[in-house]
Design an enzyme around this catalytic site. Structure first.
Site, short mmCIF file in Angstrom:
data_model
loop_
_atom_site.label_atom_id
_atom_site.label_comp_id
_atom_site.label_asym_id
_atom_site.label_seq_id
_atom_site.Cartn_x
_atom_site.Cartn_y
_atom_site.Cartn_z
N ARG A 1 0.54 -1.31 -0.07
CA ARG A 1 0.27 0.16 -0.51
C ARG A 1 0.68 1.36 -0.51
NH1 ARG A 1 -3.05 2.98 4.33
NH2 ARG A 1 -4.81 3.59 3.19
N HIS B 1 -6.12 -6.53 -2.88
CA HIS B 1 -6.70 -6.64 -1.29
C HIS B 1 -7.00 -8.15 -1.20
CE1 HIS B 1 -8.47 -1.81 -1.49
NE2 HIS B 1 -6.68 -2.11 -1.40
N ASN C 1 -3.46 8.62 4.47
CA ASN C 1 -2.23 8.24 4.92
C ASN C 1 -2.51 8.06 6.70
OD1 ASN C 1 -1.41 7.72 2.54
ND2 ASN C 1 -0.05 9.17 2.05
N HIS D 1 0.11 4.30 -2.95
CA HIS D 1 0.45 6.27 -2.30
C HIS D 1 1.60 6.64 -2.68
CE1 HIS D 1 -3.16 5.20 0.63
NE2 HIS D 1 -3.06 4.46 -0.29
#
Length: 316
Positions: free
Chosen positions: A60, A191, A92, A64
């Site tokens: 992740r 995911h 975040n 990001h």
């Protein structure tokens, strides 16, 4: 003759856009830091053995990072009195994690190859290794990124896809980064590992109608209509610590945890691909690996751009 000038100009622009990507190579550190991949893999193996969730957390972080001005390590920079980073942007804050693992890897890499390997490249390698260590595919990571000396909290707030987004918004978010809808659906398969906070899926389990009733009831037990924002639930209810294709099987069964997850299987353009991935783990794995390479190619700093940070949390 004059009419050819715009075409020539366009070619120069296109070539300059692709030049950065062309400078990335899996062999970038072959002579300058030959043991790099082993150092990263060993540290990630220890981290995942301590906490399986960290594989998802690092994946992740990389996502990001790449979606905010490219894969440049900007997400790793701490806020200071004179510098605003991305760690406290809405996507975040209270959720981005794994920074200490990147710090550890950086320390180990610096001991072997001082001032040579960027934090951006360490994050790209760590994300790959976290996936592989949890049973997912592996791939060659193009390397040669350099570290940003800047960060953008506003870009992080505006450009990282939201868990509340619909398919059209998700599609345009990914298209803005040069990624296709196939990339969107494959990368969403990340995911299959990790946890999400109640605040990100409360609306889905209380308001959405395209959801399995038993699944919604299970999730409501630990995510009240108000309060408990930080209570966690697995994104993949079946195998939350194994990287597999169960995420897509869940979507077909209307058991996607996030609204944005279930949007991929809701009578729209990605339904057929979700079904394909749900039935064919090898196709998903291959597409995920290819999409990770494409995401890792978003606007890298190369050559003399940026810097090689000594400490991933602060500019030199």
């Amino acid at each position: 003759m004059a009419s050819t000038i715009p075409i020539v100009t366009l070619l120069i622009v296109l070539l300059s856009c692709h030049a950065a990507n062309a400078q990335l190579s899996p062999n970038f550190y072959a002579s300058s830091c030959p043991n790099l991949q082993t150092i990263v893999r060993n540290a990630m193996s220890r981290a995942v053995n301590r906490e399986t969730r960290i594989g998802a957390s690092i994946l992740r972080l990389f996502f990001h990072d790449c979606f905010v001005n490219g894969c440049d390590g900007s997400i790793l920079l701490d806020d200071t009195a004179t510098f605003t980073g991305e760690k406290n942007a809405v996507p975040n804050r209270n959720s981005a994690r794994g920074f200490e693992v990147i710090d550890t890897i950086k320390t180990n890499v610096e001991a072997a190859c001082r001032a040579t390997v960027s934090c951006a490249d360490i994050l790209a390698l760590a994300a790959r290794d976290g996936v592989a260590l949890l049973g997912g595919p592996t791939w060659q990571v193009p390397l040669g990124r350099r570290d940003a000396r800047t960060a953008s909290q506003s870009a992080a707030n505006n450009q990282i896809p939201s868990p509340f987004a619909n398919l059209a918004t998700l599609t345009s978010s990914f298209a803005a980064k040069g990624l296709s809808t196939r990339d969107l659906t494959a990368l969403s398969g990340g995911h299959t590992i990790g946890l999400a906070r109640c605040t990100t899926f409360r609306g889905r389990i209380y308001n959405d109608t395209n959801i399995d009733a038993n699944f919604a009831a299970t999730r409501r037990a630990n995510c009240p209509a108000s309060g408990g924002d930080n209570n966690l639930a697995p994104l993949d209810i079946q195998t939350p610590t194994r990287f597999d294709n169960d995420y897509f099987r869940n979507l077909v069964a209307r058991r996607g945890l996030l609204h944005s997850d279930q949007e991929l299987f809701n009578g729209g353009s990605q339904d057929a691909l979700v079904r394909t991935y749900s039935n064919n783990p090898a196709t998903f794995s291959a597409d995920f690996a290819a999409a990770m390479v494409r995401m890792g190619n978003i606007s890298p700093l190369t050559g003399t751009q940026g810097e090689i940070r000594r400490n991933c949390r602060v500019v030199n």
